[in-house]
Design an enzyme around this catalytic site. Structure first.
Site, PDB file in Angstrom:
ATOM      1  CG  LEU A  56       4.629  -7.075   0.855  1.00  0.00           C
ATOM      2  CD1 LEU A  56       4.903  -5.616   1.240  1.00  0.00           C
ATOM      3  CD2 LEU A  56       5.096  -7.975   1.982  1.00  0.00           C
ATOM      4  CD  GLN A  86      -9.526  -4.695  -6.420  1.00  0.00           C
ATOM      5  OE1 GLN A  86     -10.325  -5.198  -5.664  1.00  0.00           O
ATOM      6  NE2 GLN A  86      -8.467  -4.024  -5.985  1.00  0.00           N
ATOM      7  N   GLY A 140      -3.010  -1.964  -6.937  1.00  0.00           N
ATOM      8  CA  GLY A 140      -1.899  -2.900  -7.030  1.00  0.00           C
ATOM      9  C   GLY A 140      -2.160  -3.992  -8.058  1.00  0.00           C
ATOM     10  CG  HIS A 199      -1.888  -1.079   1.319  1.00  0.00           C
ATOM     11  ND1 HIS A 199      -1.755  -2.130   2.190  1.00  0.00           N
ATOM     12  CD2 HIS A 199      -3.029  -1.304   0.624  1.00  0.00           C
ATOM     13  CE1 HIS A 199      -2.781  -2.955   2.049  1.00  0.00           C
ATOM     14  NE2 HIS A 199      -3.560  -2.477   1.098  1.00  0.00           N
TER      15      HIS A 199
HETATM   16  O1  PAF Z   1      -8.152  -3.994  -3.158  1.00  0.00           O
HETATM   17  C1  PAF Z   1      -8.796  -3.640  -2.143  1.00  0.00           C
HETATM   18  O2  PAF Z   1      -8.256  -3.439  -1.056  1.00  0.00           O
HETATM   19  C2  PAF Z   1     -10.304  -3.465  -2.248  1.00  0.00           C
HETATM   20  O3  PAF Z   1     -10.869  -4.388  -3.102  1.00  0.00           O
HETATM   21  C3  PAF Z   1     -10.704  -2.032  -2.625  1.00  0.00           C
HETATM   22  C4  PAF Z   1     -10.236  -1.676  -4.027  1.00  0.00           C
HETATM   23  C5  PAF Z   1     -10.149  -1.032  -1.631  1.00  0.00           C
HETATM   24  C6  PAF Z   1     -12.230  -1.904  -2.622  1.00  0.00           C
HETATM   25  O4  PAF Z   1     -12.756  -2.171  -1.359  1.00  0.00           O
END
Ligand code: PAF
Length: 282
Positions: A184, A153, A147, A37
Site C-alpha cells: 500500500l 527512512q 511504516g 496508515h
Molecule cells: O513517510 C512519510 O509520509 C513522510 O516522509 C513523513 C515521515 C510523514 C515526513 O514528512
C-alpha cells in the site's frame, strides 16, 4: 477527534494530557491515507492514551517539485479514516507554521542516508529529518510510529532520534499489502488500471526471490530481481539493493550479518514506487 491547525493550539491541547501523565502516541503522515496508515494509528491507539496524527505534505523532502505538485491531497477522506480508527487529534499545520523561516539545518547520517533513496533523491532525507524533528518538538510524543515500507527512512529516523537524544520510542510497523501483494502506498492512487496490473510484478518478484535466495548467492538473487523487473511490461528499475538491515550497506554474502533486506525503487509510468523484502532477520 479534534482537528488542530497550529503548533500553539497543539501544545496547549497536549499540555493537559501531559499534566495527567498520559502517554502520547504520534503518527506523522503526508495524508492520502490508506490501510497502511490505519495500521500505524491502530497500534498507537492500542498503546497510548492519546494519539496525534499529523497531515502535512512537507515541501522540503521533495527533490522533484512536480512530484510535490502531484502528491494526492484527500483531507476529507483522511479525517474520516482517522475518526474511524480512533485517533484523538489530527494536526494539519500550514507551511508558514512549520517553516516560519527557511530551515537551513543539515542532517548527515552517513552512510545510512547516502545509499538507495539518498543517492537517487538528493536532499530527500534532509527534508524528512527537518520536518520530523520539528513535529517531534511540537508533539513531544512518548512513541512515534513509522511504516517499514520506508525502510531506509525508518533507519534514519531511529538514528536521528538517538543522535538528537529525543526520549521517543520509535515503533516500526510491518508493510501492509493489497490481497494480491502490492504494497500500500499513497502513490498507488495515481496508477491507471494497466499500471496497477504492471506494478504487481514488483512484489511478485520480491516474493519469488526469497525462495530463489535459499539456493543462490546474493549476486544471483540481485540479478534474478533485476531481470524480472527489466523484463516486466511498463516498469523501469531505479535500483534494487540487497543490504545489511542495520547499516543499509550492500552485502555480498548471506553469512555477513543476521539481518538482510532487499530494497527496490521502480517507476511504473511516472509513478515511483518503493518496496522491500526481508531475506534474513529480526
Ligand atoms: O513517510 C512519510 O509520509 C513522510 O516522509 C513523513 C515521515 C510523514 C515526513 O514528512
Amino acid at each position: 477527534m479534534k482537528t488542530i491547525y497550529t503548533i500553539k493550539e497543539l501544545q496547549n491541547t497536549l499540555s493537559e494530557a501531559r499534566l495527567l501523565n498520559q502517554k502520547i502516541g504520534f503518527v506523522p503522515t503526508m495524508g492520502a491515507l490508506h490501510e497502511g496508515h490505519a495500521s500505524l494509528v491502530q497500534k498507537s491507539v492500542e498503546g497510548n492514551d492519546v494519539t496525534v496524527v499529523s497531515i502535512f505534505v512537507n515541501p522540503t523532502q521533495f527533490n522533484d517539485k512536480s512530484d510535490l505538485a502531484k502528491y494526492p491531497r484527500t483531507l476529507e477522506s483522511d479525517c474520516k479514516l482517522l475518526e474511524e480508527t480512533g485517533a484523538s487529534y489530527v494536526f494539519v499545520p500550514s507551511v508558514e507554521d512549520m517553516y516560519p523561516e527557511p530551515d537551513t539545518r543539515q542532517f548527515d547520517y552517513s552512510p545510512l542516508d547516502t545509499v538507495m533513496e539518498g543517492a537517487f533523491r538528493p536532499g530527500h532525507f534532509n527534508g524528512v529529518c527537518q520536518i520530523v524533528s520539528k513535529l517531534f518538538d511540537a508533539v513531544q510524543p512518548d512513541r512515534a510510529y513509522f511504516g517499514e515500507k520506508d525502510f531506509q527512512q525508518l533507519a534514519i529516523i531511529r538514528e536521528m532520534t538517538k543522535q538528537l537524544k529525543y526520549h521517543i520510542e520509535i515503533v516500526g510497523c510491518p508493510i501492509v499489502r493489497e490481497a494480491d501483494g502490492l504494497a500500500l502506498s499513497s502513490r498507488n492512487m495515481r496508477l491507471s488500471v494497466e499500471e496497477r496490473e504492471n506494478a504487481l510484478k514488483i512484489s511478485q518478484s520480491l516474493f519469488k526471490s526469497t525462495t530463489f535466495a535459499q539456493t543462490h548467492t546474493i549476486a544471483e538473487t540481485q540479478h534474478f530481481v533485476e531481470e524480472a523487473i527489466e523484463n516486466a511490461a511498463g516498469l523501469k528499475l531505479e535500483y534494487f539493493s540487497i543490504v545489511n538491515g542495520y547499516t543499509l550497506q550492500p552485502v555480498s554474502e548471506w553469512e555477513e550479518t543476521d539481518y538482510i533486506v532487499g530494497c527496490i525503487a521502480v517507476f511504473c509510468g511516472d509513478v515511483r514506487l518503493i518496496d522491500n523484502i526481508k531475506y534474513k532477520g529480526i
